[in-house]
Design a protein around this motif. Structure first.
Motif, PDB file in Angstrom:
ATOM      1  N   PHE A 168      -5.305   5.069  -6.097  1.00  9.59           N
ATOM      2  CA  PHE A 168      -4.711   5.962  -5.117  1.00  9.59           C
ATOM      3  C   PHE A 168      -4.615   7.370  -5.691  1.00  9.59           C
ATOM      4  CE2 PHE A 168      -3.497   1.901  -3.487  1.00  9.59           C
ATOM      5  CZ  PHE A 168      -3.325   2.069  -2.118  1.00  9.59           C
ATOM      6  N   ASP A 209       0.818  -1.207   0.000  1.00  6.54           N
ATOM      7  CA  ASP A 209       0.000   0.000   0.000  1.00  6.54           C
ATOM      8  C   ASP A 209       0.855   1.262   0.000  1.00  6.54           C
ATOM      9  OD1 ASP A 209      -1.954  -1.900   0.239  1.00  6.54           O
ATOM     10  OD2 ASP A 209      -2.955  -0.967   1.944  1.00  6.54           O
ATOM     11  N   LEU A 220       0.860   4.230  -2.874  1.00  4.65           N
ATOM     12  CA  LEU A 220       0.621   5.634  -2.535  1.00  4.65           C
ATOM     13  C   LEU A 220       1.801   6.499  -2.964  1.00  4.65           C
ATOM     14  CD1 LEU A 220      -1.155   7.787  -1.206  1.00  4.65           C
ATOM     15  CD2 LEU A 220      -0.100   7.187   0.983  1.00  4.65           C
ATOM     16  N   GLU A 269      -5.712  10.455  -9.774  1.00  2.00           N
ATOM     17  CA  GLU A 269      -5.630   9.060  -9.329  1.00  2.00           C
ATOM     18  C   GLU A 269      -4.699   8.267 -10.220  1.00  2.00           C
ATOM     19  OE1 GLU A 269      -9.769   9.921  -7.511  1.00  2.00           O
ATOM     20  OE2 GLU A 269      -8.989  10.173  -9.548  1.00  2.00           O
ATOM     21  N   GLU A 306      -5.881   6.244  -0.626  1.00  2.00           N
ATOM     22  CA  GLU A 306      -6.623   5.325  -1.480  1.00  2.00           C
ATOM     23  C   GLU A 306      -8.067   5.799  -1.585  1.00  2.00           C
ATOM     24  OE1 GLU A 306      -7.394   0.536  -2.133  1.00  2.00           O
ATOM     25  OE2 GLU A 306      -6.485   1.234  -0.247  1.00  2.00           O
TER      26      GLU A 306
END
Length: 287
Positions: A72, A35, A39, A49, A77
């Motif tokens: 993201f 994650d 990001l 995004e 997110e």
């Protein structure tokens, strides 16, 4: 997904010109990214995004054409993003061929159909089932936008609308009001955070089925989103529930003109299906 690249690709959606529409980063194989890394990629790109594909849940769609898709912004997110879905589907179609794709998103399953139209690939996504809610604290949103009640179209009342992500729909009384976007970033951010909103969908009705739209996106760390497929889907549901259009209808949304990035979104409603379809072209941005 060994045949797909882990490189960051650059596409723009809802336009046939790389200088128009809404740019998105696309990573076709994000299996090695956690994650924090996703990001970081999105923050480095700075697009509203970026999209990241990983393996699908068991039993989702046709093998090799089904994926888990995450989105993201530079800040966080988000549950669903229309333009990045269109960009991803077109990027896949360039490598795997046009046709059907199925994406598992945080908001639910989103099927997408890609077809070549006039030498350009167009993608049509089908939203999750939408809903509307009464909008709360509208006066606070108007103050943050530096609007007042006279700036609103009385025929299109404020509502929260959802078709994968939540948006506040506000209809401007004039095209001039829509064009003059100068809002309090921090104040609108606070309002949107309090009400779990992804964007504010600002619209102006040019004719019965043609609209112009703008979408402030401070929760993503972006002043304005150039072309917003998730909000377009929510807006189609909004118009249908209010009885402003027929239960089966096709809408045209123009977005990005005031930013110098014109985009074109087609929204389709069908009888007997509560979901909303959003279509548009996507092309690769030279890098």
């Amino acid at each position: 997904m060994t045949d797909l690249s882990s490189d960051v690709l650059h596409y723009t959606a809802f336009a046939t010109d790389p200088g128009g529409g809404n740019p998105a980063g696309v990573v076709l194989d994000a299996s090695k990214l956690d994650d924090a890394a996703m990001l970081a990629v999105a923050a480095d790109l700075g697009y509203s995004e970026s999209a990241f594909l990983t393996a699908p849940p068991d039993g989702l769609g046709e093998p090799g054409r089904a994926f888990t898709l995450r989105y993201f912004s530079p800040k966080a997110e988000v549950p669903f993003c229309g333009h990045a879905t269109v960009a991803t589907a077109v990027a896949l179609a360039e490598r795997l061929g046009p046709g059907a794709f199925t994406f598992a998103t945080r908001s639910g399953t989103v099927p997408v159909e890609v077809a070549e139209v006039g030498g350009v690939l167009n993608a049509t996504l089908t939203s999750v089932e939408p809903y509307l809610e009464e909008a709360a604290d509208v006066a606070e949103a108007l103050d943050a936008l530096r609007w007042d009640d006279n700036d609103l179209d009385p025929g299109l009342p404020p509502r929260f609308a959802y078709a994968g992500a939540r948006h506040l729909v506000l209809a401007a009384a004039t095209r001039e009001r829509l064009a003059d976007l100068d809002y309090d970033f921090d104040r609108l951010l606070a309002y949107m955070t309090a009400h779990d909103l992804t964007t504010v969908q600002l619209v102006w009705r040019a004719s019965w089925y043609v609209f112009h739209a703008r979408d402030p996106f401070p929760v993503g760390g972006v002043v304005e989103d150039p072309a917003t497929g998730a909000a377009a889907a929510a807006f189609g549901a909004y118009l249908r529930e209010l009885g402003e259009i027929a239960s089966a209808a096709t809408l045209t949304l123009h977005q990005g003109e005031d930013m110098g990035r014109p985009g074109l979104l087609t929204v389709e409603l069908r009888d007997g299906d509560p979901r909303v379809r959003v279509s548009g072209a996507a092309v690769r941005i030279p890098t």
